[in-house]
Design an enzyme around this catalytic site. Structure first.
Site, PDB file in Angstrom:
ATOM      1  N   HIS B 120       0.857  -1.187   0.000  1.00  0.00           N
ATOM      2  CA  HIS B 120       0.000   0.000   0.000  1.00  0.00           C
ATOM      3  C   HIS B 120       0.902   1.249   0.000  1.00  0.00           C
ATOM      4  O   HIS B 120       1.964   1.231   0.603  1.00  0.00           O
ATOM      5  CB  HIS B 120      -0.848  -0.051   1.278  1.00  0.00           C
ATOM      6  CG  HIS B 120      -1.929   0.982   1.363  1.00  0.00           C
ATOM      7  ND1 HIS B 120      -1.689   2.274   1.757  1.00  0.00           N
ATOM      8  CD2 HIS B 120      -3.256   0.907   1.126  1.00  0.00           C
ATOM      9  CE1 HIS B 120      -2.835   2.946   1.758  1.00  0.00           C
ATOM     10  NE2 HIS B 120      -3.808   2.137   1.382  1.00  0.00           N
ATOM     11  N   ASP B 197       2.666  -4.687   8.525  1.00  0.00           N
ATOM     12  CA  ASP B 197       1.472  -3.861   8.360  1.00  0.00           C
ATOM     13  C   ASP B 197       0.285  -4.815   8.281  1.00  0.00           C
ATOM     14  O   ASP B 197       0.011  -5.400   7.235  1.00  0.00           O
ATOM     15  CB  ASP B 197       1.621  -3.044   7.068  1.00  0.00           C
ATOM     16  CG  ASP B 197       0.311  -2.397   6.632  1.00  0.00           C
ATOM     17  OD1 ASP B 197      -0.694  -2.501   7.374  1.00  0.00           O
ATOM     18  OD2 ASP B 197       0.289  -1.798   5.539  1.00  0.00           O
ATOM     19  N   GLN B 200      -4.731  -5.097   6.815  1.00  0.00           N
ATOM     20  CA  GLN B 200      -5.670  -6.009   6.154  1.00  0.00           C
ATOM     21  C   GLN B 200      -5.654  -7.396   6.785  1.00  0.00           C
ATOM     22  O   GLN B 200      -6.393  -8.280   6.358  1.00  0.00           O
ATOM     23  CB  GLN B 200      -5.329  -6.174   4.664  1.00  0.00           C
ATOM     24  CG  GLN B 200      -5.489  -4.940   3.834  1.00  0.00           C
ATOM     25  CD  GLN B 200      -6.930  -4.487   3.702  1.00  0.00           C
ATOM     26  OE1 GLN B 200      -7.859  -5.259   3.941  1.00  0.00           O
ATOM     27  NE2 GLN B 200      -7.109  -3.236   3.339  1.00  0.00           N
ATOM     28  N   LYS B 223     -10.665  -0.437  10.020  1.00  0.00           N
ATOM     29  CA  LYS B 223     -10.838  -1.626   9.168  1.00  0.00           C
ATOM     30  C   LYS B 223     -11.257  -2.842   9.981  1.00  0.00           C
ATOM     31  O   LYS B 223     -11.426  -3.934   9.444  1.00  0.00           O
ATOM     32  CB  LYS B 223      -9.532  -1.939   8.424  1.00  0.00           C
ATOM     33  CG  LYS B 223      -9.146  -0.862   7.413  1.00  0.00           C
ATOM     34  CD  LYS B 223      -7.997  -1.309   6.535  1.00  0.00           C
ATOM     35  CE  LYS B 223      -7.293  -0.151   5.883  1.00  0.00           C
ATOM     36  NZ  LYS B 223      -7.875   0.246   4.591  1.00  0.00           N
ATOM     37  N   CYS B 364      -4.526   2.342  -3.925  1.00  0.00           N
ATOM     38  CA  CYS B 364      -3.324   2.856  -3.247  1.00  0.00           C
ATOM     39  C   CYS B 364      -2.167   1.883  -3.424  1.00  0.00           C
ATOM     40  O   CYS B 364      -1.390   1.644  -2.489  1.00  0.00           O
ATOM     41  CB  CYS B 364      -3.571   3.097  -1.764  1.00  0.00           C
ATOM     42  SG  CYS B 364      -4.834   4.319  -1.457  1.00  0.00           S
TER      43      CYS B 364
HETATM   44  C1  LIG Z   1      -2.315  -3.016   3.619  1.00  0.00           C
HETATM   45  C2  LIG Z   1      -2.678  -1.626   4.033  1.00  0.00           C
HETATM   46  N1  LIG Z   1      -1.783  -0.870   4.664  1.00  0.00           N
HETATM   47  C3  LIG Z   1      -2.060   0.379   5.070  1.00  0.00           C
HETATM   48  C4  LIG Z   1      -3.276   0.935   4.840  1.00  0.00           C
HETATM   49  C5  LIG Z   1      -3.501   2.339   5.282  1.00  0.00           C
HETATM   50  O1  LIG Z   1      -4.451   2.381   6.299  1.00  0.00           O
HETATM   51  P1  LIG Z   1      -4.977   3.786   6.802  1.00  0.00           P
HETATM   52  O2  LIG Z   1      -5.536   4.488   5.620  1.00  0.00           O
HETATM   53  O3  LIG Z   1      -6.021   3.434   7.804  1.00  0.00           O
HETATM   54  O4  LIG Z   1      -3.816   4.495   7.394  1.00  0.00           O
HETATM   55  C6  LIG Z   1      -4.273   0.177   4.199  1.00  0.00           C
HETATM   56  C7  LIG Z   1      -5.639   0.670   3.997  1.00  0.00           C
HETATM   57  O5  LIG Z   1      -5.992   1.370   3.129  1.00  0.00           O
HETATM   58  C8  LIG Z   1      -3.951  -1.123   3.770  1.00  0.00           C
HETATM   59  O6  LIG Z   1      -4.843  -1.859   3.112  1.00  0.00           O
END
Ligand SMILES: Cc1ncc(COP(=O)(O)O)c(C=O)c1O
Ligand SMILES: Cc1ncc(COP(=O)(O)O)c(C=O)c1O
Lengths: 146, 409, 409, 146
Positions: B120, B197, B200, B223, B364
């Protein structure tokens, strides 16, 4: 809801859009338009003589709405002066933003009126205006216009 | 609808254009159960005060609520101590905190940071910024066509030069579940720290930081049933203890003089300013809810949904699914696909007219899109409150897409 | 209780030890009206989705809610454009954003940052960190014994070397209202930018960024009826446009390649990751509520409370009030005091037994405490939902404090 | 609620606390305790001979609870061995944390039992334990103990 209307009307143009989807011969102006949030990209080519758009075509990738809208636009601007083209674009933006609602004023947009209901799909407005913005931003500032 | 959890989620009763909402964008954000919404409301009706500094009972109640949320979070991921839990806004802020605080203080010119190509943007950009500042190198692990990390990349790219490996637990585009323990072992064998991270992952799979022996972990409350505006950074105590603060200001200090200051011990050192107590209370309730449902139940439901969806999708001509197309353990219910000849935006708009919410775009993850050589994809992602009927409605609508755009069927 | 607003604040009906809550710690955080609590709840029940990226109606609704909150905020402070409004977690994060992004990119060795000695730690520490990194100088404006800035310091310390002046609109310890326009004129005359921290100002006084011609402005939602976890950074468009991003990740990008990225235009450039939409919706409702009550009404109520409290306090022997002790326009209803011979913590605990919530400590302003040569103070701070009865209960209880500690009376 | 109890009992000690609030003669150990969140600071002085606390006193500033608690502690530890003092401290912490509730076990704390109800005022626990923590942290690690 407008989606059925939009997609049926748009459809025709989309199916036909190959008509305007090609490089043109001896273009005098090349304009690039991008929509980073979708990844849509178009290249618009114009052949201008004495301030008149003699021919136009586009290439690139994008959704049905951006492609069809661009194709419809090309049909409309061919043979028009820069001023007329800018006026068409402004009218189109006015229609999309619901700032121009007077049907008579919209008449000059001909087939593009089919995209009026896009305002019900705010997420897609950017698609509908991509070609038009590319045109306006380009010709309003381009030194090779005349 | 035999799903017993749906009734807990008020928004799932919505209709759009007289069509019931079919919410299949759970990888973007989850919906919230009544109990979470109520817990936050209750906090503001009964316990709201600025925590820590007040000596009166209301402030003590707010402090207790906030610290209880921290303990519940620590227990949820099996942290050694609640000092290892730092509340942030979201995963993105947590990753930036690591990059600014840990990254800027340890990284040197020539050092390497290794991430998969499928990350991401939030797990890419902070590293791009950091390597640019430090003259370090950002190196990528690539994928095979089913979305799995290339074995040889894991073997060859994580080297003595590697200082940080940062990797998603689950891909937000392909649903791939990455071999976290293997990556951690490999990285530790060369002396690199590992950031997982699990934005997900943790909504669907239990996480045990001790078992993984992971150095840092990040996730987002929103999430996993919690409100927006609350996220978590876990870090090993020794690491966090030695890191300089990131944001500075109220609550994170010990003594402040005109020209210098000393900092509070963990966890406060990393939480400058008035914290989001309401958000933390919501997160605590979300964790309680997930524990009550149970990860086993969550996985059973989601595997059924995933398998049904993959089977149905495979039967629609002109639909291509990216990544792993077979049902299997290492594949979460996040499915990217495209309808041939149709831009994902058009697919999404047409489904939307039937009340179905899916995502269309680059998710993203532009480097992954480039790597897969697609401009964008559609993505349907499930959570345990979805039903087989949701999938059927989705598939039914999807079958009409090409017709809408004038392709004969 | 003739105050017509109390009924909107459910928590004000609480009791502690069978004594009704008298909440006088509003400078720490305000309580929330029903309408704000409900607006957030409603968002999660009807509109919750990840904004921006979804093309489906629910996501469009979430985007609209979020962007509407931004416009309402822009209008509230009379910003030129909603692009100038960046949502943060709180004032502290907003100040750190300015220090990291603007500060790190413009400040050079020898440059000066000027702040009053009375600033909150959140408006001190980011500058301490920045000047240390840059070899710059942090210089202080001092106060007279009534809490007003020394004229000669304004005159002499803001010089050609000054690049940033950062100042609170209202002191969170002394309640002093600082002469913002004068400071801005002086700073602009030497080419410095001015940051106004209106965390303690905007809950009570209207703010007009155009009239002030201020460069940056920060405030926290939670001190002005909104939920925790949402704050605001205002910056002039030209300034923000030229600043590098602070946090990086999702939503704030345009194109992302393996080794580099381009950034989204304002305001998204500064909002990495999933935003706190629920918090922004709460802030928007808080602004609506404040506008409905009206700043005139707020000030009328608060001036009456302040004048009554100052008068009553002046009549208790052995109570010393810090800062301006006379009623007057440039004095907010934030009153620091001490009971002679009694540690503020004991005073607070004894008042707490009567249900009265005040703050005791250094109020995140240790340099001011040192400057005033006190270890700590008690602080009572009012909001428009307080009543004369609240003040009377407070005064009544305060009179007993010395007796509790065995002083004859 | 405990506040009345706490402040009346504490009161006596507080009024008397001047008794232990002074430097002592020929101290062998000086221990500093601080509570950054309140600004409370004490300096505890001990004179140790053969592992026994012969004399003790404190100076510094703080709230009634921290001062009284320290003063009560000094009364208790005078004449005790290091081991006995540590045991008193641990018993005190156990009482405050509600981990020791057996009245008999608490008896050795004598007057300090008055601070039992401080657990109802969690924000003040730090005040009550300041002197005790200073003592224990200091003597458990101090080479000059014996
Ligand atoms: C794998 C992953 N990492 C990071 C993020 C970023 O999360 P957030 O937008 O809540 O900071 C997301 C979600 O969009 C994600 O799917
Ligand atoms: C003047 C002032 N500035 C900044 C802050 C910090 O606000 P926050 O904790 O919401 O970031 C406060 C509040 O404590 C304050 O009173």
């Amino acid at each position: 809801m407008g989606i059925e209307q939009i997609y049926t009307e748009v459809l025709q143009e989309h199916l036909n859009s190959k008509r305007n989807k090609h490089p043109i011969t001896n273009p005098t102006v090349r304009l690039n338009g991008v929509n980073p949030s979708c990844g849509d990209e178009i290249e618009l080519e114009l052949r201008m003589t004495d301030g008149v758009i003699e021919d136009a075509g586009y290439t690139g990738r994008g959704c049905a709405i951006s492609q069809a809208s661009t194709s419809i636009m090309i049909d409309l601007i061919k043979g028009k002066s820069v001023e007329e083209a800018v006026k068409l674009a402004d009218t189109f933006f006015g229609m999309i933003k619901h700032e121009i609602t007077d049907e008579e004023k919209l008449e000059i947009l001909e087939d593009a009126i089919a995209l009026k209901d896009i305002s019900h799909m705010p997420a897609r407005v950017k698609c509908a205006v991509l070609g038009w913005h590319t045109l306006k931003d380009g010709i309003a500032t381009n030194p090779n216009n005349g | 609808m035999s799903n017993p959890f749906r009734k807990d989620f008020p928004i799932l009763d919505s209709t759009f254009n007289n069509k019931p909402l079919v919410y299949l964008d759970n990888a973007a954000t989850s919906q919230k159960p009544d109990s979470v919404i109520k817990a936050v409301e209750d906090y503001y009706r009964k316990q709201n005060a600025n925590p820590y500094r007040g000596l009166y009972q209301l402030s003590v109640a707010a402090t207790d609520a906030y610290e209880e949320a921290r303990s519940i979070t620590a227990e949820f991921i099996n942290a050694k101590s609640s000092k290892e839990i730092i509340f942030t806004r979201n995963s993105t802020e947590a990753l930036n905190l690591i990059a600014y605080s840990y990254g800027r203080s340890v990284l040197k010119a020539g050092d390497e940071i290794v991430i998969p190509i499928s990350e991401h943007h939030s797990n890419i950009l902070p590293w791009q910024q950091l390597v640019k500042e430090k003259g370090a190198v950002l190196s990528y692990l690539y994928l095979d066509k089913n979305g799995y990390l290339l074995e040889e990349d894991i073997e060859n790219k994580i080297t003595e030069r590697t200082k940080i490996v940062s990797i998603a637990h689950v891909s937000n585009v392909l649903g791939t579940v990455y071999p976290i323990e293997k990556i951690i072992q490999k990285a530790h064998s060369v002396g690199a720290v590992v950031i997982v991270d699990t934005a997900q992952g943790i909504p669907h799979y239990p996480v045990d930081v001790k078992q993984w022996d992971v150095d840092f972990l990040v996730f987002s409350g929103h999430k996993m049933l919690a409100p927006m505006g609350i996220g978590v950074l876990y870090g090993k105590e020794e690491l966090l203890d030695n890191m300089p603060p990131f944001l500075t200001g109220g609550e994170m200090i010990e003594y402040v003089y005109e020209q210098e200051a000393t900092f509070a011990p963990l966890p406060n050192k990393f939480e400058a300013g008035t914290p989001n107590v309401g958000g933390a209370v919501g997160l605590a309730e979300a964790i309680r809810y997930i524990n009550q449902v149970g990860y086993d139940t969550i996985q059973n439901i989601e595997e059924e949904l995933r398998d049904h969806a993959l089977k149905e999708l495979s039967q629609i001509p002109d639909v291509v699914v990216y990544g792993e197309t077979k049902a299997g353990r290492d594949r979460c219910g996040v499915i990217s696909f495209n309808v041939e000849g149709v831009h994902p935006h058009d697919t999404s708009s047409i489904l939307d007219a039937d009340g179905i919410a899916i995502r269309a775009g680059h998710h993203c993850a532009q480097p992954l899109m480039n790597y897969m050589d697609v401009a964008a994809t559609c993505r349907a992602s499930f959570y345990f409150y979805n039903t087989i009927e949701d999938i059927d409605t989705f598939i039914h609508s999807l079958k009409k897409v090409r017709r809408w755009l004038g392709y004969g069927n």
